[in-house]
Design an enzyme around this catalytic site. Structure first.
Site, short mmCIF file in Angstrom:
data_model
loop_
_atom_site.label_atom_id
_atom_site.label_comp_id
_atom_site.label_asym_id
_atom_site.label_seq_id
_atom_site.Cartn_x
_atom_site.Cartn_y
_atom_site.Cartn_z
NE ARG A 218 -0.56 1.82 3.60
CZ ARG A 218 0.57 2.51 3.76
NH1 ARG A 218 1.73 1.92 4.01
NH2 ARG A 218 0.56 3.82 3.67
NE ARG B 65 -5.98 1.01 -2.28
CZ ARG B 65 -5.39 1.57 -1.21
NH1 ARG B 65 -4.14 1.27 -0.89
NH2 ARG B 65 -6.05 2.44 -0.47
CG ASP C 108 -2.94 8.37 -1.52
OD1 ASP C 108 -2.97 9.00 -0.44
OD2 ASP C 108 -2.60 7.18 -1.60
O1 MRU Z 1 -4.66 3.58 1.66
P1 MRU Z 1 -3.17 3.71 1.73
O2 MRU Z 1 -2.60 3.23 3.02
O3 MRU Z 1 -2.49 3.13 0.52
O4 MRU Z 1 -2.99 5.29 1.68
C1 MRU Z 1 -1.73 5.89 1.75
C2 MRU Z 1 -1.85 7.30 2.16
O5 MRU Z 1 -2.87 7.94 2.00
C3 MRU Z 1 -0.69 7.90 2.78
O6 MRU Z 1 -1.10 8.95 3.61
C4 MRU Z 1 0.32 8.47 1.91
O7 MRU Z 1 0.54 9.77 2.14
C5 MRU Z 1 0.29 8.39 0.48
S1 MRU Z 1 1.60 7.36 0.11
C6 MRU Z 1 3.12 8.18 0.48
#
Ligand code: MRU
Length: 360
Positions: free
Chosen positions: A53, A90, A245
Site C-alpha cells: 500500500r 485501487r 495519493d
Molecule cells: O490507503 P493507503 O494506506 O495506501 O494510503 C496511503 C496514504 O494515503 C498515505 O497517507 C500516503 O501519504 C500516500 S503514500 C506516500
C-alpha cells in the site's frame, strides 16, 4: 530502511526475475512477514488487500505486476488485460496508473519476444527512481525543518511534527515521502518528535508509522485522530507534514481520510502544513479535485478493528451493532489554500508554483 538492523526494501524481484517479494503490511506491527508473489493475479490481490500500500509503492508493485504478466504471456492482448486489471485494483493514487501506462508504452515499443526482459528492467528502473526521489525529498524537507527549527524560541524543546497515515518507508520502496525529511532531521542530530495520528479505520499511523519510526529510533507518540487540533491550540505542533495519493496541477492534495481536518486545524493555528510527494504523484491532467475518484472501501474496515489478542493471535473485534450502517471513504482533499508548501525531489514549491516543477 533497516528492520532489526538489517537493510530492507518493501519490494524486490527474485534474483532470476521469476517472482517478486514484498513485506506483508497487513501483519505489521505484530509480525514481519515476507510474501512471494508469483502471478499477476496475486499482485492484483496484494494491492487490493493492501498487503502492499502507499501511493509510490503500489505504483512500483503494479509495474512488477506487468512484469509477472509478461512471464505468463507476452502478447499485446494480455498486456492490455494486465494493465486494466492493475489499474482497477485501487483508483485514487495516480502513481499506480502512471506506472502501468509507463510500462505499457515501454513494452509496446519492444519486440514481443523481448517483452519479458524489458518489463523486469523497466519495473526495476521505476523502483530505483522512487528511491532516489524520496531520498531527495528528505534533503529538501530537512532544509525546511531546519528553517522552522531555527525560528523556535526554546532550543531545548523538541521540534514537534504531526503526520497522518503512513507516508514512510512502507509507503514507498525506501525512505518514504513525508517521513523522509524526519529521518534526515533525526540523523542530522535535530531534536525531532513525531505526533502519529492513529489513522482510522485501518490504523496505518499506529500500526505502520509508529513501527517504522521505532525501527529507526525516532521519538514519537501515537495520538487519536481527533487530538491534533487540541495539540495545535496548545502550541505543541510546530509543523504538519503528510504524503499524498494525488496532487492536482493547482496544488490540491488528496490524501488519507482525515488529512483535510488536520489542514483546517493547522490553518486556524498558523501551523505550517506541508505535503511531500515525488513527481509521479502529481496529476498534471487534473485541475478540478472533484474529478478525483475517492476509493470507497469495505465497511468492515469501520465495523471491526484488528489487534493482538492476549493469546498472541491477531483478531478482529466488532465495534458497534451489526444493524448500524457504516461508510468508508478512504481519502479526502485538502485545498491548495491550506497548503504552505509541497516538498518534491526538485525542491519545495508553493501550490501556485507547482507548475514550475514541470517546466524545469
Ligand atoms: O490507503 P493507503 O494506506 O495506501 O494510503 C496511503 C496514504 O494515503 C498515505 O497517507 C500516503 O501519504 C500516500 S503514500 C506516500
Amino acid at each position: 530502511m533497516k528492520v532489526a538492523q538489517k537493510p530492507f526494501r518493501t519490494i524486490w524481484p527474485s534474483p532470476r526475475c521469476k517472482f517478486v517479494q514484498i513485506i506483508n503490511q497487513t501483519q505489521l506491527p505484530f509480525a514481519f512477514e515476507v510474501l512471494k508473489i508469483h502471478t499477476l493475479e496475486q499482485m492484483v490481490n496484494a494491492i487490493k488487500t493492501m498487503q502492499v500500500r502507499g501511493a509510490p509503492l503500489i505504483g512500483v508493485a503494479a509495474a512488477y505486476g506487468i512484469a509477472l504478466a509478461m512471464l505468463e504471456d507476452e502478447s499485446d492482448a494480455y498486456l492490455i488485460t494486465a494493465a486494466e486489471m492493475l489499474k482497477n485494483s485501487r483508483p485514487t493514487a495516480v502513481n499506480l496508473a502512471w506506472a502501468v501506462d509507463r510500462m505499457v508504452t515501454s513494452l509496446q515499443a519492444a519486440p514481443i519476444n523481448r517483452r519479458n526482459m524489458t518489463a523486469w528492467r523497466e519495473a526495476a528502473n521505476i523502483a530505483e527512481e522512487d528511491v532516489v526521489q524520496n531520498q531527495l525529498i528528505g534533503q529538501h524537507g530537512l532544509g525546511l525543518i531546519k528553517q522552522h527549527y531555527q525560528n523556535q524560541i526554546d532550543p531545548n524543546k523538541p521540534f514537534n511534527i504531526l503526520t497522518h497515515c503512513n507516508a514512510g518507508w512502507l509507503a514507498t520502496v525506501d525512505y518514504g515521502t513525508a517521513l523522509s525529511p524526519i529521518y534526515a532531521a533525526h540523523d542530522a542530530g535535530l531534536n525531532v518528535h513525531v505526533w502519529v495520528d492513529e489513522t482510522r479505520p485501518r490504523n496505518q499511523g499506529a500500526a505502520l508509522t509508529a513501527w517504522e519510526l521505532r525501527q529507526h529510533g525516532v521519538p514519537h507518540t501515537v495520538i487519536t485522530d481527533n487530538a491534533g487540533g487540541h495539540l495545535m491550540q496548545q502550541g505543541l505542533v510546530d509543523m504538519v507534514i503528510v504524503g499524498a495519493d494525488r496532487v492536482t496541477a493547482n496544488g490540491d492534495v488528496c490524501n488519507k481520510i482525515g488529512t483535510y481536518l488536520k489542514a483546517l486545524a493547522a490553518f486556524d493555528n498558523h501551523t505550517p502544513f506541508y505535503a511531500a510527494v515525488p513527481s509521479p504523484t502529481i496529476d498534471w491532467t487534473m485541475t478540478d479535485y472533484k474529478q478525483i475518484e475517492i476509493e470507497e472501501r469495505d465497511s468492515d474496515e469501520v465495523q471491526f478493528i484488528q489487534g493482538l489478542a492476549a493469546d498472541g493471535s491477531m483478531q478482529n473485534v466488532r465495534l458497534f451493532p451489526v444493524e448500524s450502517n457504516a461508510a468508508n471513504p478512504a481519502f479526502d482533499v485538502t485545498p491548495a489554500r491550506l497548503v504552505k508548501g509541497i516538498v518534491t525531489e526538485k525542491g519545495v514549491f508553493s501550490p501556485s508554483d507547482l507548475v514550475k516543477l514541470r517546466e524545469g
